[in-house]
Design a protein around this motif. Structure first.
Motif, mmCIF file in Angstrom:
data_model
loop_
_atom_site.group_PDB
_atom_site.id
_atom_site.type_symbol
_atom_site.label_atom_id
_atom_site.label_comp_id
_atom_site.label_asym_id
_atom_site.label_seq_id
_atom_site.Cartn_x
_atom_site.Cartn_y
_atom_site.Cartn_z
ATOM 1 N N ARG A 1 29.447 -5.547 17.419
ATOM 2 C CA ARG A 1 28.158 -6.216 17.538
ATOM 3 C C ARG A 1 28.278 -7.720 17.324
ATOM 4 O O ARG A 1 27.607 -8.506 17.990
ATOM 5 C CB ARG A 1 27.186 -5.618 16.521
ATOM 6 N N PHE A 2 29.131 -8.124 16.389
ATOM 7 C CA PHE A 2 29.328 -9.544 16.109
ATOM 8 C C PHE A 2 30.709 -9.928 16.607
ATOM 9 O O PHE A 2 31.723 -9.671 15.961
ATOM 10 C CB PHE A 2 29.142 -9.819 14.615
ATOM 11 N N HIS B 1 30.234 -12.032 23.020
ATOM 12 C CA HIS B 1 28.797 -12.079 23.325
ATOM 13 C C HIS B 1 28.296 -13.505 23.602
ATOM 14 O O HIS B 1 27.120 -13.683 23.925
ATOM 15 C CB HIS B 1 27.989 -11.472 22.176
ATOM 16 N N ARG B 2 29.159 -14.484 23.468
ATOM 17 C CA ARG B 2 28.759 -15.875 23.718
ATOM 18 C C ARG B 2 28.259 -16.012 25.155
ATOM 19 O O ARG B 2 28.902 -15.545 26.102
ATOM 20 C CB ARG B 2 29.938 -16.806 23.474
ATOM 21 N N SER B 3 27.104 -16.638 25.309
ATOM 22 C CA SER B 3 26.451 -16.729 26.614
ATOM 23 C C SER B 3 26.212 -18.180 26.995
ATOM 24 O O SER B 3 25.446 -18.884 26.321
ATOM 25 C CB SER B 3 25.116 -15.972 26.581
ATOM 26 N N ASP C 1 20.140 -9.100 21.287
ATOM 27 C CA ASP C 1 19.616 -10.460 21.235
ATOM 28 C C ASP C 1 20.296 -11.261 20.134
ATOM 29 O O ASP C 1 20.730 -12.401 20.351
ATOM 30 C CB ASP C 1 18.102 -10.451 20.981
ATOM 31 N N LEU C 2 20.375 -10.672 18.951
ATOM 32 C CA LEU C 2 21.010 -11.360 17.838
ATOM 33 C C LEU C 2 22.490 -11.598 18.107
ATOM 34 O O LEU C 2 23.028 -12.676 17.811
ATOM 35 C CB LEU C 2 20.833 -10.562 16.552
ATOM 36 N N SER C 3 23.155 -10.623 18.686
ATOM 37 C CA SER C 3 24.582 -10.760 18.995
ATOM 38 C C SER C 3 24.823 -11.954 19.907
ATOM 39 O O SER C 3 25.738 -12.764 19.682
ATOM 40 C CB SER C 3 25.110 -9.483 19.658
ATOM 41 N N SER D 1 26.579 -17.636 20.338
ATOM 42 C CA SER D 1 26.386 -18.840 21.139
ATOM 43 C C SER D 1 26.222 -20.099 20.297
ATOM 44 O O SER D 1 26.100 -21.202 20.836
ATOM 45 C CB SER D 1 25.168 -18.670 22.060
ATOM 46 N N PHE D 2 26.219 -19.952 18.969
ATOM 47 C CA PHE D 2 26.204 -21.120 18.092
ATOM 48 C C PHE D 2 27.557 -21.828 18.150
ATOM 49 O O PHE D 2 28.593 -21.201 18.409
ATOM 50 C CB PHE D 2 25.946 -20.712 16.639
#
Length: 384
Positions: free
Chosen positions: A178-179, A183-185, A255-257, A262-263
């Motif tokens: 999940r983390f 998942h970076r978008s 959504d959170l992932s 993406s930070f």
């Protein structure tokens, strides 16, 4: 094994206590154990196939989205009917106090998981002079438990100082799927920072105990888009003071992932974190962390390797640490490559297996003294 979990918090509330209880229940179900849950009302009727028994609760006037459980004779009744081998007390305070009383009466050992810095929580809400009373109450609970599990070396050192007996270290797991940096978008990044700004983000409750007002120290940083994920009583004031920030509200699941991965930099303002799950999740997502040098982050953040620490009483140095990473993309990239590696051993499967070992050790009658807490890192290397 038959495990009764008495928790101060559970779904639909989303916090560290709820998260760890859910993961433990899933593990117990997967391993074929039997379990039951006692938690404040409005909880779902079942979780992971196990029954959830509701206790009375009330909403504090200063935090309407939070529910505080109340002691109830139902706790003793449920435990008597279930006939547990062991009782798991999740962050015991009020409901947990009733749980440990019932455990003593039934002759069933209890394992208490220390998870919330109540004294620090009270101070952040302006309640002063209560430390001695709070610690006296917590000591009353934990001395009747067969074992207390501390989530970090800093917390264990505090518990030793407060004369809590029979301590062991038990951290928290992280979902590495999940983390995950995968998942970076880039599309999401363009939506959050359309001018290509460096994205500095916070994820967590927007409440005084998290000191989220310190996020205003980051206002006006050139080339930075501040993104705030979460909700709570401090949200309206924070929105007014940070008109240029992006407020995403409470996010979960995919959504959170995507948002977290993406930070470019994750910043945490809390100084009373017994562990700090959000920091570990950011590291798993490949994001360098800036956090206060207090509590759980001392175990998680290695300054110069996967993030930076700042003295908790110096918000100006928090801004300086963020500025340092914003201005040095090479350092961010190097740290980002090392963040995930730093938490790879902290899977929930490994942590829950260790928890079951604690249960078994207690059932075997092991009442050996507390483990000595590891030495904490010296603060002079916070910004190295």
């Amino acid at each position: 094994m038959r495990v009764a979990i008495v928790s101060e918090s559970f779904l639909p509330q989303v916090n560290g206590v709820t998260n760890s209880v859910c993961r433990v229940l899933e593990h117990l179900a997967d391993r074929g154990h039997q379990a039951t849950v006692i938690a404040p009302c409005r909880a779902p009727g079942t979780y992971a196939g196990f029954p959830v028994h509701a206790t009375p609760a009330f909403q504090p006037p200063f935090y309407r989205s939070f529910r505080v459980g109340l002691p109830s004779r139902r706790i003793s009744t449920v435990l008597t009917d279930f006939k547990p081998d062991i009782i798991h007390l999740a962050s015991p305070t009020v409901v947990g106090a009733a749980g440990v009383t019932a455990a003593v009466q039934l002759g069933v050992p209890a394992v208490a998981v220390f998870q919330t810095d109540l004294a620090g929580f009270a101070r952040q809400y302006g309640v002063r002079g209560m430390d001695a009373m709070i610690w006296s109450w917590l000591r009353h609970i934990h001395t009747r438990a067969a074992r207390t599990l501390a989530p970090s070396t800093a917390t264990m050192a505090e518990l030793v100082e407060r004369r809590i007996p029979r301590l062991r270290l038990w951290g928290r797991g992280v979902d590495l799927d999940r983390f995950n940096p995968a998942h970076r978008s880039e599309q999401l990044r363009r939506e959050l920072a359309p001018d290509g700004e460096v994205i500095v983000g916070y994820v967590g409750r927007l409440s005084p105990d998290k000191r989220v007002h310190l996020l205003t120290e980051l206002a006006g940083l050139r080339g930075v888009r501040l993104v705030v994920v979460g909700d709570g009583p401090a949200a309206p004031a924070l929105r007014r003071r940070l008109p240029d920030a992006v407020f995403c509200g409470l996010r979960t699941g995919e959504d959170l992932s995507r948002i977290l991965a993406s930070f470019d930099v994750f910043v945490h303002t809390g100084a009373n974190e017994t562990f700090c799950q959000a920091v570990q999740e950011a590291l798993a997502a490949g994001v360098p962390v800036v956090a206060a040098a207090a509590g759980g982050p001392l175990d998680l953040v290695r300054p110069g390797h996967n993030g930076l620490l700042y003295p908790p009483e110096s918000p100006a140095l928090m801004r300086e640490a963020v500025e340092h990473l914003v201005a040095d993309p090479a350092a961010r990239s190097r740290m980002s490559a090392q963040t995930r590696e730093s938490v790879l051993a902290s899977t929930w499967t490994a942590l829950c297996e260790r928890l079951v070992e604690h249960y078994e050790s207690v059932l075997e009658g092991d009442e050996s003294p507390s483990e000595a807490p590891d030495r904490l890192r010296p603060h002079q290397s916070l910004m190295s």
